[in-house]
Design a protein around this motif. Structure first.
Motif, short mmCIF file in Angstrom:
data_model
loop_
_atom_site.label_atom_id
_atom_site.label_comp_id
_atom_site.label_asym_id
_atom_site.label_seq_id
_atom_site.Cartn_x
_atom_site.Cartn_y
_atom_site.Cartn_z
N GLN A 113 0.81 -1.21 0.00
CA GLN A 113 0.00 0.00 0.00
C GLN A 113 0.85 1.27 0.00
N ASN A 114 2.13 1.14 0.30
CA ASN A 114 3.04 2.28 0.26
C ASN A 114 3.57 2.48 -1.15
N LYS A 115 4.01 3.70 -1.42
CA LYS A 115 4.59 4.03 -2.72
C LYS A 115 6.07 4.34 -2.53
N PHE A 116 6.89 3.84 -3.44
CA PHE A 116 8.33 4.02 -3.34
C PHE A 116 8.88 4.66 -4.61
N LEU A 117 9.63 5.74 -4.43
CA LEU A 117 10.38 6.38 -5.50
C LEU A 117 11.83 5.95 -5.34
N VAL A 118 12.49 5.56 -6.41
CA VAL A 118 13.86 5.07 -6.28
C VAL A 118 14.73 5.57 -7.42
N THR A 119 15.93 6.02 -7.07
CA THR A 119 17.00 6.25 -8.04
C THR A 119 18.27 5.68 -7.42
N VAL A 120 19.11 5.07 -8.22
CA VAL A 120 20.33 4.44 -7.68
C VAL A 120 21.56 5.11 -8.27
N LEU A 121 22.63 5.08 -7.50
CA LEU A 121 23.84 5.80 -7.89
C LEU A 121 24.74 4.98 -8.81
N GLY A 122 24.68 3.66 -8.70
CA GLY A 122 25.59 2.82 -9.49
C GLY A 122 25.04 2.49 -10.87
N ARG A 123 25.87 2.60 -11.86
CA ARG A 123 25.48 2.24 -13.23
C ARG A 123 25.07 0.79 -13.32
N GLU A 124 25.75 -0.08 -12.57
CA GLU A 124 25.50 -1.52 -12.68
C GLU A 124 24.15 -1.93 -12.09
N ASN A 125 23.47 -1.04 -11.37
CA ASN A 125 22.17 -1.35 -10.77
C ASN A 125 20.98 -0.97 -11.65
N GLN A 126 21.21 -0.23 -12.72
CA GLN A 126 20.11 0.37 -13.46
C GLN A 126 19.19 -0.67 -14.11
N HIS A 127 19.75 -1.70 -14.71
CA HIS A 127 18.94 -2.71 -15.39
C HIS A 127 18.07 -3.47 -14.39
N GLU A 128 18.65 -3.89 -13.30
CA GLU A 128 17.90 -4.64 -12.29
C GLU A 128 16.77 -3.79 -11.70
N LEU A 129 17.03 -2.50 -11.50
CA LEU A 129 15.99 -1.62 -10.96
C LEU A 129 14.83 -1.48 -11.94
N CYS A 130 15.11 -1.40 -13.24
CA CYS A 130 14.05 -1.32 -14.24
C CYS A 130 13.17 -2.57 -14.20
N ILE A 131 13.79 -3.72 -14.07
CA ILE A 131 13.03 -4.96 -14.02
C ILE A 131 12.14 -4.97 -12.78
N ALA A 132 12.67 -4.48 -11.66
CA ALA A 132 11.87 -4.41 -10.43
C ALA A 132 10.65 -3.51 -10.64
N ALA A 133 10.84 -2.39 -11.35
CA ALA A 133 9.73 -1.46 -11.59
C ALA A 133 8.67 -2.08 -12.49
N ARG A 134 9.04 -3.04 -13.31
CA ARG A 134 8.06 -3.75 -14.14
C ARG A 134 7.21 -4.71 -13.31
N LYS A 135 7.74 -5.11 -12.15
CA LYS A 135 7.07 -6.12 -11.34
C LYS A 135 6.24 -5.53 -10.20
N PHE A 136 6.53 -4.30 -9.82
CA PHE A 136 5.84 -3.70 -8.67
C PHE A 136 5.22 -2.36 -9.07
N ARG A 137 3.89 -2.29 -9.00
CA ARG A 137 3.19 -1.08 -9.39
C ARG A 137 3.36 0.05 -8.38
N ASN A 138 3.89 -0.27 -7.18
CA ASN A 138 4.12 0.76 -6.17
C ASN A 138 5.56 1.27 -6.18
N LEU A 139 6.26 1.01 -7.29
CA LEU A 139 7.65 1.48 -7.45
C LEU A 139 7.75 2.37 -8.68
#
Length: 210
Positions: free
Chosen positions: A88-114
């Motif tokens: 029920q919570n909403k999360f905004l996320v940005t990451v500092l490492g280049r190597e994390n960007q792809h994994e974070l995008c995949i996570a955003a595809r799986k969670f509507r609260n991200l």
């Protein structure tokens, strides 16, 4: 009464915290308790997204003072666990490492609260803005926020947006050309809608929607 009259009403859009790459969730720690028992319940009560900015390693070179911070590989599993444990919570996320960007995008595809936003600090260079924006567009469409106005020094906001607008223009032009070649009909209204979403519209939709 005078002090009450002088008070400025603060209407925040979200809460934000920068975190080390070692941030994990769940874990046995005071941070975990503060997060789960105070911060996230407050965000839920007031319908405020909680923004996480993981990846900064503080004082890698202390002699440089504020300029001495570095970066590290963050644990995106912690973000996924937060989204799963607090749907029920909403999360905004940005990451500092280049190597994390792809994994974070995949996570955003799986969670509507991200919701993913911006190119933060060491990723705020034209080369990486270009790469990250292309990656996000191909995986998320226009459902992310391409940049944000976070800056330790106000002057940084000027070149930050100058870089971003130039890169975004180039990236969208190439994407629209590819779609047009594939037979997709391009209209000014469609372009305006996409740009609106990427430059804040998607963020406000995310904040407003349940």
């Amino acid at each position: 009464k005078f002090l009450e009259d002088c008070q400025v009403k603060i209407s925040p859009l979200f809460l934000m915290v920068s975190l080390p790459p070692t941030f994990s969730f769940p874990e046995e720690s005071h941070c975990h308790q503060i997060l789960t028992q105070a911060v996230l319940p407050h965000c839920l009560d007031f319908n405020l997204p909680f923004a996480l900015m993981p990846g900064v390693r503080r004082a890698v070179n202390p002699s440089l003072r504020l300029a001495g911070d570095g970066i590290g590989h963050s644990n995106i599993r912690a973000v996924e666990n937060l989204c799963l444990a607090f749907p029920q919570n909403k999360f905004l996320v940005t990451v500092l490492g280049r190597e994390n960007q792809h994994e974070l995008c995949i996570a955003a595809r799986k969670f509507r609260n991200l919701h993913i936003f911006g190119c933060w600090w060491f990723t705020n260079i034209p080369f990486l803005i270009d790469e990250i924006t292309r990656l996000r567009l191909e995986l998320l469409g226009a459902s992310f926020t391409v940049q944000h106005s976070d800056a330790r020094v106000m002057d940084q906001v000027i070149y930050k947006w100058a870089h971003t607008k130039e890169v975004l223009s180039q990236v969208l032009t190439e994407k629209y050309q590819a779609l047009s070649s594939a037979g997709w009909e391009l209209t000014p209204a469609r372009i305006e809608k996409d740009v609106h979403q990427l430059l804040g519209g998607a963020f406000y939709d995310f904040c407003r929607n349940p």
